[in-house]
Enzyme design. Structure first.
Site, PDB file in Angstrom:
ATOM      1  NE  ARG A 290     -14.371  -1.127   6.206  1.00  0.00           N
ATOM      2  CZ  ARG A 290     -13.096   0.163   6.866  1.00  0.00           C
ATOM      3  NH1 ARG A 290     -12.463  -0.427   7.942  1.00  0.00           N
ATOM      4  NH2 ARG A 290     -13.600   0.946   6.101  1.00  0.00           N
TER       5      ARG A 290
ATOM      6  CB  CYS B  95     -18.374   3.619  11.916  1.00  0.00           C
ATOM      7  SG  CYS B  95     -16.853   4.420  10.999  1.00  0.00           S
TER       8      CYS B  95
ATOM      9  CE  LYS C 129      -4.425   1.569   2.456  1.00  0.00           C
ATOM     10  NZ  LYS C 129      -5.247   1.096   3.150  1.00  0.00           N
TER      11      LYS C 129
ATOM     12  CE  LYS D 186     -14.932   0.734  14.178  1.00  0.00           C
ATOM     13  NZ  LYS D 186     -14.570   1.838  15.084  1.00  0.00           N
TER      14      LYS D 186
ATOM     15  CB  THR E  53     -10.343   1.320  16.971  1.00  0.00           C
ATOM     16  OG1 THR E  53     -10.853   2.029  16.431  1.00  0.00           O
ATOM     17  CG2 THR E  53      -8.937   2.402  17.716  1.00  0.00           C
TER      18      THR E  53
ATOM     19  CB  THR F 166     -13.899   5.674  16.706  1.00  0.00           C
ATOM     20  OG1 THR F 166     -14.541   6.723  15.769  1.00  0.00           O
ATOM     21  CG2 THR F 166     -15.818   5.486  17.661  1.00  0.00           C
TER      22      THR F 166
HETATM   23  C1  UDX Z   1      -9.820   3.375  10.965  1.00  0.00           C
HETATM   24  C2  UDX Z   1     -10.408   2.744  12.421  1.00  0.00           C
HETATM   25  O1  UDX Z   1     -10.718   1.248  11.989  1.00  0.00           O
HETATM   26  C3  UDX Z   1     -11.868   3.116  13.069  1.00  0.00           C
HETATM   27  O2  UDX Z   1     -12.384   2.776  14.288  1.00  0.00           O
HETATM   28  C4  UDX Z   1     -11.866   4.944  13.728  1.00  0.00           C
HETATM   29  O3  UDX Z   1     -12.622   4.862  13.571  1.00  0.00           O
HETATM   30  C5  UDX Z   1     -10.980   5.310  11.730  1.00  0.00           C
HETATM   31  O4  UDX Z   1      -9.939   5.124  11.767  1.00  0.00           O
HETATM   32  P1  UDX Z   1     -10.557   3.288   8.431  1.00  0.00           P
HETATM   33  O5  UDX Z   1      -9.327   3.879   8.226  1.00  0.00           O
HETATM   34  O6  UDX Z   1     -12.083   3.197   7.513  1.00  0.00           O
HETATM   35  O7  UDX Z   1     -10.293   3.450  10.053  1.00  0.00           O
HETATM   36  O8  UDX Z   1      -9.928   2.341   8.847  1.00  0.00           O
HETATM   37  P2  UDX Z   1      -9.082   0.656   7.975  1.00  0.00           P
HETATM   38  O9  UDX Z   1      -9.874   1.317   5.887  1.00  0.00           O
HETATM   39  O10 UDX Z   1      -8.995  -0.121   8.414  1.00  0.00           O
HETATM   40  O11 UDX Z   1      -7.576   1.478   7.385  1.00  0.00           O
HETATM   41  C6  UDX Z   1      -7.136   1.136   8.145  1.00  0.00           C
HETATM   42  C7  UDX Z   1      -5.271   1.268   7.848  1.00  0.00           C
HETATM   43  O12 UDX Z   1      -4.384   1.152   9.542  1.00  0.00           O
HETATM   44  C8  UDX Z   1      -4.877   0.023   7.396  1.00  0.00           C
HETATM   45  O13 UDX Z   1      -4.124   0.656   6.061  1.00  0.00           O
HETATM   46  C9  UDX Z   1      -4.420  -0.394   7.977  1.00  0.00           C
HETATM   47  O14 UDX Z   1      -2.683  -1.195   7.349  1.00  0.00           O
HETATM   48  C10 UDX Z   1      -3.398   0.505   8.632  1.00  0.00           C
HETATM   49  N1  UDX Z   1      -3.043  -0.138   9.776  1.00  0.00           N
HETATM   50  C11 UDX Z   1      -3.503  -1.275  10.942  1.00  0.00           C
HETATM   51  C12 UDX Z   1      -1.173   0.295  10.914  1.00  0.00           C
HETATM   52  O15 UDX Z   1      -0.771   1.164   9.918  1.00  0.00           O
HETATM   53  N2  UDX Z   1      -1.009  -0.422  11.838  1.00  0.00           N
HETATM   54  C13 UDX Z   1      -1.343  -1.564  12.158  1.00  0.00           C
HETATM   55  O16 UDX Z   1      -0.979  -1.818  13.105  1.00  0.00           O
HETATM   56  C14 UDX Z   1      -2.081  -1.951  11.824  1.00  0.00           C
HETATM   57  C1  UDX Z   2     -20.873   7.466   9.449  1.00  0.00           C
HETATM   58  C2  UDX Z   2     -21.203   8.857  10.330  1.00  0.00           C
HETATM   59  O1  UDX Z   2     -22.526   9.171   9.060  1.00  0.00           O
HETATM   60  C3  UDX Z   2     -19.968   9.679   9.805  1.00  0.00           C
HETATM   61  O2  UDX Z   2     -20.154  11.025  10.457  1.00  0.00           O
HETATM   62  C4  UDX Z   2     -19.120   8.807  11.192  1.00  0.00           C
HETATM   63  O3  UDX Z   2     -17.180   9.802  10.825  1.00  0.00           O
HETATM   64  C5  UDX Z   2     -18.817   7.666  10.244  1.00  0.00           C
HETATM   65  O4  UDX Z   2     -19.935   6.953  10.268  1.00  0.00           O
HETATM   66  P1  UDX Z   2     -20.290   6.377   7.195  1.00  0.00           P
HETATM   67  O5  UDX Z   2     -20.152   4.907   7.895  1.00  0.00           O
HETATM   68  O6  UDX Z   2     -19.717   6.325   5.957  1.00  0.00           O
HETATM   69  O7  UDX Z   2     -20.431   7.266   8.586  1.00  0.00           O
HETATM   70  O8  UDX Z   2     -21.881   5.987   7.273  1.00  0.00           O
HETATM   71  P2  UDX Z   2     -23.476   6.602   7.042  1.00  0.00           P
HETATM   72  O9  UDX Z   2     -23.109   7.520   5.688  1.00  0.00           O
HETATM   73  O10 UDX Z   2     -24.407   7.213   8.189  1.00  0.00           O
HETATM   74  O11 UDX Z   2     -24.806   5.752   6.216  1.00  0.00           O
HETATM   75  C6  UDX Z   2     -24.959   4.339   7.768  1.00  0.00           C
HETATM   76  C7  UDX Z   2     -25.885   4.081   7.286  1.00  0.00           C
HETATM   77  O12 UDX Z   2     -27.167   4.546   7.368  1.00  0.00           O
HETATM   78  C8  UDX Z   2     -25.216   2.785   5.849  1.00  0.00           C
HETATM   79  O13 UDX Z   2     -26.151   1.591   5.445  1.00  0.00           O
HETATM   80  C9  UDX Z   2     -26.635   4.013   5.329  1.00  0.00           C
HETATM   81  O14 UDX Z   2     -27.536   3.761   3.795  1.00  0.00           O
HETATM   82  C10 UDX Z   2     -27.685   4.391   5.989  1.00  0.00           C
HETATM   83  N1  UDX Z   2     -28.434   5.605   5.986  1.00  0.00           N
HETATM   84  C11 UDX Z   2     -28.362   6.314   5.642  1.00  0.00           C
HETATM   85  C12 UDX Z   2     -30.008   5.284   5.662  1.00  0.00           C
HETATM   86  O15 UDX Z   2     -30.272   3.853   5.722  1.00  0.00           O
HETATM   87  N2  UDX Z   2     -30.998   6.061   5.280  1.00  0.00           N
HETATM   88  C13 UDX Z   2     -30.445   7.616   5.748  1.00  0.00           C
HETATM   89  O16 UDX Z   2     -30.848   8.822   5.612  1.00  0.00           O
HETATM   90  C14 UDX Z   2     -29.009   7.392   5.590  1.00  0.00           C
END
Ligand code: UDX
Ligand code: UDX
Length: 434
Positions: free
Chosen positions: A330, A258, A38, A261, A89, A124
């Site tokens: 996810r 998110c 990556k 979780k 997390t 988070t």
């Molecule tokens: C992440 C967390 O999953 C979420 O709980 C938090 O709120 C915001 O950051 P996201 O960015 O969506 O969310 O995660 P993900 O897309 O899974 O990326 C995590 C990155 O961390 C991956 O690229 C992974 O390779 C990296 N990682 C993982 C490290 O750099 N070090 C580690 O030890 C493990």
């Molecule tokens: C969410 C929060 O919105 C964001 O602020 C936080 O930082 C991370 O988690 P995200 O996970 O990208 O963001 O999804 P979001 O756009 O919130 O949608 C969450 C779920 O709710 C999805 O499955 C979406 O389809 C559903 N949704 C959303 C509905 O069913 N109806 C709606 O009106 C809005």
């Protein structure tokens, strides 16, 4: 504006967006990840997540020499004034947030961070993590700040650069102001508070959003039973500024990386504080029930009777990602409903604009993924819309009527225009719509 040297650990949705956006604000950013492949691709400007505007920002940061990518946190923290933790997390045993990755990064960098540096939790994390972070660092010359992220997938760059607010939690005023100043150019309201309150803002906000969605899904069920129209009901509700029109779209339930979780982590947090958070319990139960309700809707639409058998019934699935605008699977409600339909014996062919049939992710097991929505419809007894991709509205429903075995649609997103479908000969079944 002070230009800071910033390290960002973790280049996922949150980390890469944070790094690229902070570089676009003029800061010098070194992003680190454990995934060597990556890091190589990112160093060449290759961004493998579907986020509008992110690849351009990464390219811009690389070209300006303000953004770079290294392998491992240790390589990034040298000379950095601020280190953002954006590592996973995930949900751990019993729904408690698993902090093992956060802790392993802290162990790795504890002695390497320059004196006076600030460690920022952007992932988070449960209430009390900032304190735990300080204990793990054992450095009284390092401050720990909680700075939760509120970006949505599919609009991460926009949300980062146009935040509704910035939340910064720390018991040291200096450190809090140093982090708040990083966002000064965005001109957003800033909540400066203690670390525990900042950590709770994130959970409280996400749980409220989930609660709002479970509520509107429950009202949609009531509309189905009372013959009312959820679209008019939510329009009527949403004009009340205290409610707002946002997040009132009923669907197959909420999902993603998110909300599921964070709602379960909030339940655990409350339990640990000897508080039974019934509202969150009900929010999660309503969401699980909603997924099952979609299966019952398909049974009724296909067999004409409640609880009718779906054994060997061929269904076309339109939408597999957890929401439109992302390639993220996810905790996707579309995949959860698909799994229940398969358990009921149905045979699924699925199409999603963000996915290719060559996609080997395990989440898609049991679904024949095709690259063309018309192929997904061939010979099916119903089409089930599970993700609200706008392009499904523009499909040639006349042509689709010619390839399905029965012209039946179950639209769990109320995405399509019933009149267009009916003119094409389809029976349209929505949520809470007469
Ligand atoms: C992440 C967390 O999953 C979420 O709980 C938090 O709120 C915001 O950051 P996201 O960015 O969506 O969310 O995660 P993900 O897309 O899974 O990326 C995590 C990155 O961390 C991956 O690229 C992974 O390779 C990296 N990682 C993982 C490290 O750099 N070090 C580690 O030890 C493990
Ligand atoms: C969410 C929060 O919105 C964001 O602020 C936080 O930082 C991370 O988690 P995200 O996970 O990208 O963001 O999804 P979001 O756009 O919130 O949608 C969450 C779920 O709710 C999805 O499955 C979406 O389809 C559903 N949704 C959303 C509905 O069913 N109806 C709606 O009106 C809005």
């Amino acid at each position: 504006m002070f230009v800071r040297r910033i390290a960002v650990v973790g280049t996922g949705y949150v980390g890469l967006t944070t790094g690229a956006c902070l570089a676009s604000l003029g800061h010098h950013v070194v992003c680190a990840d454990v995934d060597a492949e990556k890091i190589k691709r990112l160093s060449n400007g290759e961004v493998d997540i579907l986020e509008p505007g992110l690849a351009d920002l990464v390219a811009g940061g690389l070209a300006a020499g303000r953004l770079s990518f290294v392998l491992g946190a240790a390589a990034a923290v040298e000379g950095s004034e601020v280190m953002f933790l954006c590592v996973p997390t995930p949900m751990g045993v019993g729904g408690v947030a698993d902090l093992s990755v956060v802790e392993s990064v802290l162990e790795e960098v504890a002695t390497l961070l320059p004196a006076g540096a600030v460690v920022v939790n952007k992932s988070t994390v449960p209430v009390g993590t900032a304190q735990r972070t300080a204990e793990l660092l054992e450095r009284d010359d390092i401050a720990v700040v909680s700075n939760p992220e509120f970006l949505r997938e599919g609009s991460a760059v926009h949300d980062f650069l146009h935040p509704d607010r910035i939340v910064v939690g720390c018991d040291t005023q200096d450190a809090a102001e140093k982090v708040a100043a990083l966002y000064a150019r965005l001109g957003a309201p800033t909540v400066l508070t203690d670390a525990a309150s900042a950590e709770l803002v994130k959970y409280a906000a996400n749980c409220f959003l989930a609660m709002k969605l479970s509520y509107v899904n429950a009202v949609a069920e009531l509309c189905d039973r009372l013959g009312a129209d959820i679209s008019d009901v939510t329009e009527g509700m949403g004009y009340d500024k205290r409610i707002g029109q946002a997040f009132l779209q009923p669907g197959p339930g909420w999902g993603g990386s998110c909300l599921p979780k964070d709602t379960s982590a909030m339940l655990q947090l409350a339990d640990a504080a000897d508080f039974e958070f019934r509202l969150i319990r009900a929010t999660i139960d309503t969401n699980n029930r909603q997924r099952q309700r979609m299966v019952e809707k398909v049974r009724l639409a296909v067999t004409g009777k409640r609880g009718g058998s779906l054994s060997k019934v061929r269904l076309g699935i339109l939408g597999l990602t957890f929401k439109a605008g992302t390639d993220d699977l996810r905790d996707s409600p579309a995949l959860a409903v698909s799994a229940l339909l398969r358990q009921a014996g149905a045979k699924l062919t699925g199409y999603d604009p963000a996915l290719r049939s060559s996609d080997t992710r395990a989440d898609l097991d049991g679904i024949t993924v095709v690259d063309d929505p018309y192929r997904a419809a061939e010979g099916v007894e119903a089409l089930v819309v599970l993700t609200e991709w706008p392009e499904f509205r523009g499909l040639d429903w006349g042509k689709l009527a010619g390839v399905v075995s029965r012209p039946v649609v179950v639209d769990t997103r109320n995405l399509l225009d019933p009149d267009v479908l009916r003119r094409a000969g389809f029976e349209w079944n929505g949520l809470g719509r007469p």
